[in-house]
Design a protein around this motif. Structure first.
Motif, PDB file in Angstrom:
ATOM      1  N   PHE A 118       1.151  -0.879  -0.067  1.00  0.00           N
ATOM      2  CA  PHE A 118      -0.505  -0.232  -0.060  1.00  0.00           C
ATOM      3  C   PHE A 118       0.768   1.293   0.284  1.00  0.00           C
ATOM      4  CE2 PHE A 118      -2.447   3.546   2.082  1.00  0.00           C
ATOM      5  CZ  PHE A 118      -3.429   3.846   1.498  1.00  0.00           C
ATOM      6  N   LEU A 119       1.767   0.998   0.793  1.00  0.00           N
ATOM      7  CA  LEU A 119       2.470   2.705   1.181  1.00  0.00           C
ATOM      8  C   LEU A 119       3.631   2.535  -0.678  1.00  0.00           C
ATOM      9  CD1 LEU A 119       3.816   2.314   4.928  1.00  0.00           C
ATOM     10  CD2 LEU A 119       2.125   3.487   3.915  1.00  0.00           C
ATOM     11  N   LEU A 120       3.841   1.758  -0.917  1.00  0.00           N
ATOM     12  CA  LEU A 120       5.131   1.696  -2.203  1.00  0.00           C
ATOM     13  C   LEU A 120       4.035   2.267  -3.076  1.00  0.00           C
ATOM     14  CD1 LEU A 120       6.843  -1.733  -2.226  1.00  0.00           C
ATOM     15  CD2 LEU A 120       8.027   0.398  -2.550  1.00  0.00           C
ATOM     16  N   THR A 121       2.332   1.498  -3.730  1.00  0.00           N
ATOM     17  CA  THR A 121       1.465   2.289  -4.059  1.00  0.00           C
ATOM     18  C   THR A 121       1.756   3.982  -4.127  1.00  0.00           C
ATOM     19  OG1 THR A 121       0.788   0.815  -4.641  1.00  0.00           O
ATOM     20  CG2 THR A 121      -0.845   2.314  -5.196  1.00  0.00           C
ATOM     21  N   ARG A 122       1.424   3.958  -2.627  1.00  0.00           N
ATOM     22  CA  ARG A 122       1.215   6.028  -2.754  1.00  0.00           C
ATOM     23  C   ARG A 122       2.483   6.892  -2.858  1.00  0.00           C
ATOM     24  NH1 ARG A 122      -3.068   7.636   1.294  1.00  0.00           N
ATOM     25  NH2 ARG A 122      -2.333   9.003   0.534  1.00  0.00           N
ATOM     26  N   VAL A 123       4.303   6.259  -2.456  1.00  0.00           N
ATOM     27  CA  VAL A 123       5.033   6.824  -2.822  1.00  0.00           C
ATOM     28  C   VAL A 123       5.065   6.689  -4.329  1.00  0.00           C
ATOM     29  CG1 VAL A 123       7.437   6.258  -2.640  1.00  0.00           C
ATOM     30  CG2 VAL A 123       6.250   6.191  -0.678  1.00  0.00           C
ATOM     31  N   ARG A 124       4.857   5.836  -5.448  1.00  0.00           N
ATOM     32  CA  ARG A 124       4.713   6.084  -6.714  1.00  0.00           C
ATOM     33  C   ARG A 124       4.044   6.919  -6.940  1.00  0.00           C
ATOM     34  NH1 ARG A 124       6.089   0.252  -9.929  1.00  0.00           N
ATOM     35  NH2 ARG A 124       6.720   2.136 -11.050  1.00  0.00           N
ATOM     36  N   LEU A 125       2.416   6.890  -7.027  1.00  0.00           N
ATOM     37  CA  LEU A 125       1.592   7.637  -7.077  1.00  0.00           C
ATOM     38  C   LEU A 125       2.111   9.515  -7.063  1.00  0.00           C
ATOM     39  CD1 LEU A 125      -1.232   6.269  -6.159  1.00  0.00           C
ATOM     40  CD2 LEU A 125      -0.920   7.055  -8.287  1.00  0.00           C
ATOM     41  N   GLY A 126       2.948   9.630  -5.313  1.00  0.00           N
ATOM     42  CA  GLY A 126       3.480  10.623  -5.436  1.00  0.00           C
ATOM     43  C   GLY A 126       3.935  10.961  -6.136  1.00  0.00           C
ATOM     44  N   GLY A 127       5.561  10.682  -6.882  1.00  0.00           N
ATOM     45  CA  GLY A 127       6.354  11.118  -7.385  1.00  0.00           C
ATOM     46  C   GLY A 127       7.428  11.068  -7.119  1.00  0.00           C
ATOM     47  N   LEU A 128       8.116  10.266  -5.620  1.00  0.00           N
ATOM     48  CA  LEU A 128       8.556  11.150  -4.887  1.00  0.00           C
ATOM     49  C   LEU A 128      10.556  10.196  -5.146  1.00  0.00           C
ATOM     50  CD1 LEU A 128       6.812  10.273  -1.287  1.00  0.00           C
ATOM     51  CD2 LEU A 128       7.325  12.228  -2.478  1.00  0.00           C
ATOM     52  N   PHE A 129       9.985   9.432  -6.325  1.00  0.00           N
ATOM     53  CA  PHE A 129      11.247   8.926  -7.188  1.00  0.00           C
ATOM     54  C   PHE A 129      11.980  10.272  -8.398  1.00  0.00           C
ATOM     55  CE2 PHE A 129       9.523   4.326  -5.397  1.00  0.00           C
ATOM     56  CZ  PHE A 129      10.161   5.054  -4.348  1.00  0.00           C
ATOM     57  N   ALA A 130      10.634  11.246  -8.238  1.00  0.00           N
ATOM     58  CA  ALA A 130      11.094  11.641  -9.332  1.00  0.00           C
ATOM     59  C   ALA A 130      12.828  12.551  -8.712  1.00  0.00           C
ATOM     60  CB  ALA A 130      10.539  12.908  -9.862  1.00  0.00           C
ATOM     61  N   ASP A 131      13.495  13.287  -7.403  1.00  0.00           N
ATOM     62  CA  ASP A 131      14.004  13.930  -7.061  1.00  0.00           C
ATOM     63  C   ASP A 131      15.327  13.631  -7.379  1.00  0.00           C
ATOM     64  OD1 ASP A 131      13.017  12.038  -4.776  1.00  0.00           O
ATOM     65  OD2 ASP A 131      13.341  14.201  -3.446  1.00  0.00           O
ATOM     66  N   THR A 132      15.329  12.235  -7.382  1.00  0.00           N
ATOM     67  CA  THR A 132      16.116  10.998  -7.528  1.00  0.00           C
ATOM     68  C   THR A 132      17.460  10.765  -8.847  1.00  0.00           C
ATOM     69  OG1 THR A 132      15.690   9.228  -7.359  1.00  0.00           O
ATOM     70  CG2 THR A 132      16.375   9.893  -5.601  1.00  0.00           C
ATOM     71  N   GLU A 133      16.707  11.413  -9.725  1.00  0.00           N
ATOM     72  CA  GLU A 133      17.487  10.892 -11.507  1.00  0.00           C
ATOM     73  C   GLU A 133      18.166  10.948 -11.609  1.00  0.00           C
ATOM     74  OE1 GLU A 133      15.458  11.921 -15.987  1.00  0.00           O
ATOM     75  OE2 GLU A 133      14.347  12.306 -14.310  1.00  0.00           O
ATOM     76  N   GLY A 134      18.868  12.137 -11.004  1.00  0.00           N
ATOM     77  CA  GLY A 134      20.579  12.052 -11.410  1.00  0.00           C
ATOM     78  C   GLY A 134      21.498  11.143 -10.651  1.00  0.00           C
ATOM     79  N   HIS A 135      21.168  10.723  -9.635  1.00  0.00           N
ATOM     80  CA  HIS A 135      21.557   9.518  -9.200  1.00  0.00           C
ATOM     81  C   HIS A 135      21.234   8.703  -9.601  1.00  0.00           C
ATOM     82  CE1 HIS A 135      21.043   6.116  -5.734  1.00  0.00           C
ATOM     83  NE2 HIS A 135      21.562   6.493  -5.688  1.00  0.00           N
ATOM     84  N   ASP A 136      19.898   8.376  -9.600  1.00  0.00           N
ATOM     85  CA  ASP A 136      19.973   7.146 -10.548  1.00  0.00           C
ATOM     86  C   ASP A 136      20.281   6.698 -12.206  1.00  0.00           C
ATOM     87  OD1 ASP A 136      17.816   6.432  -8.631  1.00  0.00           O
ATOM     88  OD2 ASP A 136      16.183   7.276 -10.053  1.00  0.00           O
ATOM     89  N   ARG A 137      20.358   7.556 -12.441  1.00  0.00           N
ATOM     90  CA  ARG A 137      20.773   7.752 -14.138  1.00  0.00           C
ATOM     91  C   ARG A 137      22.962   7.252 -13.827  1.00  0.00           C
ATOM     92  NH1 ARG A 137      20.044   9.383 -18.528  1.00  0.00           N
ATOM     93  NH2 ARG A 137      17.573  10.815 -17.789  1.00  0.00           N
ATOM     94  N   ASP A 138      23.192   8.121 -12.875  1.00  0.00           N
ATOM     95  CA  ASP A 138      24.833   8.010 -12.387  1.00  0.00           C
ATOM     96  C   ASP A 138      24.679   5.961 -12.087  1.00  0.00           C
ATOM     97  OD1 ASP A 138      25.623  10.095 -12.217  1.00  0.00           O
ATOM     98  OD2 ASP A 138      24.916  10.379 -10.976  1.00  0.00           O
ATOM     99  N   PHE A 139      23.743   5.934 -11.235  1.00  0.00           N
ATOM    100  CA  PHE A 139      23.800   4.302 -11.022  1.00  0.00           C
ATOM    101  C   PHE A 139      23.257   3.179 -11.875  1.00  0.00           C
ATOM    102  CE2 PHE A 139      21.332   1.002 -10.395  1.00  0.00           C
ATOM    103  CZ  PHE A 139      21.425  -0.027  -9.515  1.00  0.00           C
ATOM    104  N   TYR A 140      22.687   3.820 -12.937  1.00  0.00           N
ATOM    105  CA  TYR A 140      22.779   2.437 -14.352  1.00  0.00           C
ATOM    106  C   TYR A 140      24.733   3.203 -15.596  1.00  0.00           C
ATOM    107  CZ  TYR A 140      18.114   1.606 -13.154  1.00  0.00           C
ATOM    108  OH  TYR A 140      16.981   1.558 -12.603  1.00  0.00           O
TER     109      TYR A 140
END
Length: 349
Positions: A118-140
């Motif tokens: 339930f909480l993962l759904t709420r987190v993803r609906l809130g776009g809370l991973f959007a502010d980590t895009e720079g980190h995520d791109r570096d990770f890949y």
């Protein structure tokens, strides 16, 4: 989802799937229905269990217009206009939770979910991973994924929001070990990691019916992936542990009702095939790494022979890294960064 060798020896008591808007009775009081998906895996299975004068529903499908239209047909047709008492969503992926909020609002059903899902759904609906895009791109990039595949996997957040309706403000939290009374029978809740954080499954000993969600399916295995927010996660270990527990706790002749593909019997054989498949993938990684240091991205063509579109290449990367992390935990591989921050895999001598 990855395709693996078609299993032999499974019993398919219902070889023909229900058409859109129709239902097939697969056990006393249990209906099997399907909703279309705009994906290469073009459907998701949903189920309805008679619950007194109403219905207990299992999973909701994607929250797009065709799905909602099909739900209207199902509610008026196979479900006979009877009330929906409860909706249990197995996990937070959009093809399972997408229409849940709409369906609860439409029918007044109580929503049941494992808290983390339930909480993962709420987190993803809130776009809370959007502010980590720079980190995520570096990770890949540091692990050898191409720019195109990186763009494909990072673009999934917006798609999630577009295909998942807002959840109800309140829900009922369920957990492994709970016994849920449905239609006068006990259904035992089990959970398993790997594909999702805590995938819900239901076992009804009296009727011999096992609602397996995406944890055990015929012909395919669910994507088991590692994501940027938890680089050292070991979801494959969780998945293999879950499969072993299922084999130990659910009888082989259970009627398995999966999230995709056909219902079947022969659970233990299928679990053994899945366990063997993932060990085979680990073996391929070890064979590839014997040629010298490699990135995770460079392993993808060795494991997936066909050319993959960017989004699928991103999922393939996530699955490859899941197997790599298991091999690192087993002491078979190391995964270390060089001076430029690029990670290299090496076999342990």
């Amino acid at each position: 989802m990855n395709t693996i060798a078609v299993p032999n020896g499974l019993d398919h008591p219902f070889p023909d799937a229900p058409t859109t808007g129709q239902a097939i009775r697969v056990a006393p009081g249990v209906l099997w229905m399907r909703l279309a998906l705009p994906l290469s895996l073009d459907h998701v299975n949903i189920y309805a269990i008679e619950d007194g004068d109403g219905w207990f529903l299992w999973d909701a499908g994607m929250g797009d217009a065709p799905t909602l239209s099909t739900w209207e047909t199902l509610l008026a047709g196979p479900l006979g206009g009877r009330p929906v008492t409860r909706l249990l969503v197995s996990h937070h992926h959009p093809d399972h939770v997408g229409a849940a909020g709409w369906l609860c609002a439409r029918t007044g059903a109580e929503l049941l979910m494992v808290k983390s899902e339930f909480l993962l759904t709420r987190v993803r609906l809130g776009g809370l991973f959007a502010d980590t895009e720079g980190h995520d791109r570096d990770f890949y990039h540091a692990r050898g994924l191409s720019d195109a595949a990186t763009d494909g996997i990072l673009g999934r957040g917006a798609t999630y929001i577009e295909t998942v309706a807002p959840l109800p403000a309140a829900y009922t939290s369920i957990r492994a070990g709970d016994v849920i009374r449905i239609g006068g029978q006990d259904w035992h809740l089990r959970t398993g990691g790997g594909h999702s954080d805590e995938m819900a499954m239901l076992w009804n000993p009296q009727g011999g019916v096992f609602l397996a969600a995406d944890q055990v399916m015929e012909k395919i295995t669910p994507n088991i992936g590692v994501w940027p927010q938890e680089p050292s996660a070991r979801p494959l270990d969780e998945f293999l542990t879950s499969l072993t527990a299922i084999r130990d706790q659910i009888p082989d002749d259970a009627l398995v009702l999966p999230g995709h593909k056909l219902p079947f019997r022969g659970l233990h054989r299928r679990v053994d095939e899945l366990l063997a498949h993932h060990e085979k993938v680990c073996g391929k990684i070890m064979a590839a790494s014997a040629d010298g240091p490699s990135t995770v991205g460079a392993l993808i063509p060795r494991l997936f022979r066909r050319e993959l579109p960017p989004h699928h290449a991103g999922l393939a990367f996530a699955e490859t890294l899941a197997h790599v992390n298991t091999l690192i935990a087993r002491g078979a591989l190391t995964h270390d960064a060089d001076g430029d921050g690029k990670f290299w895999l090496r076999q342990v001598a």
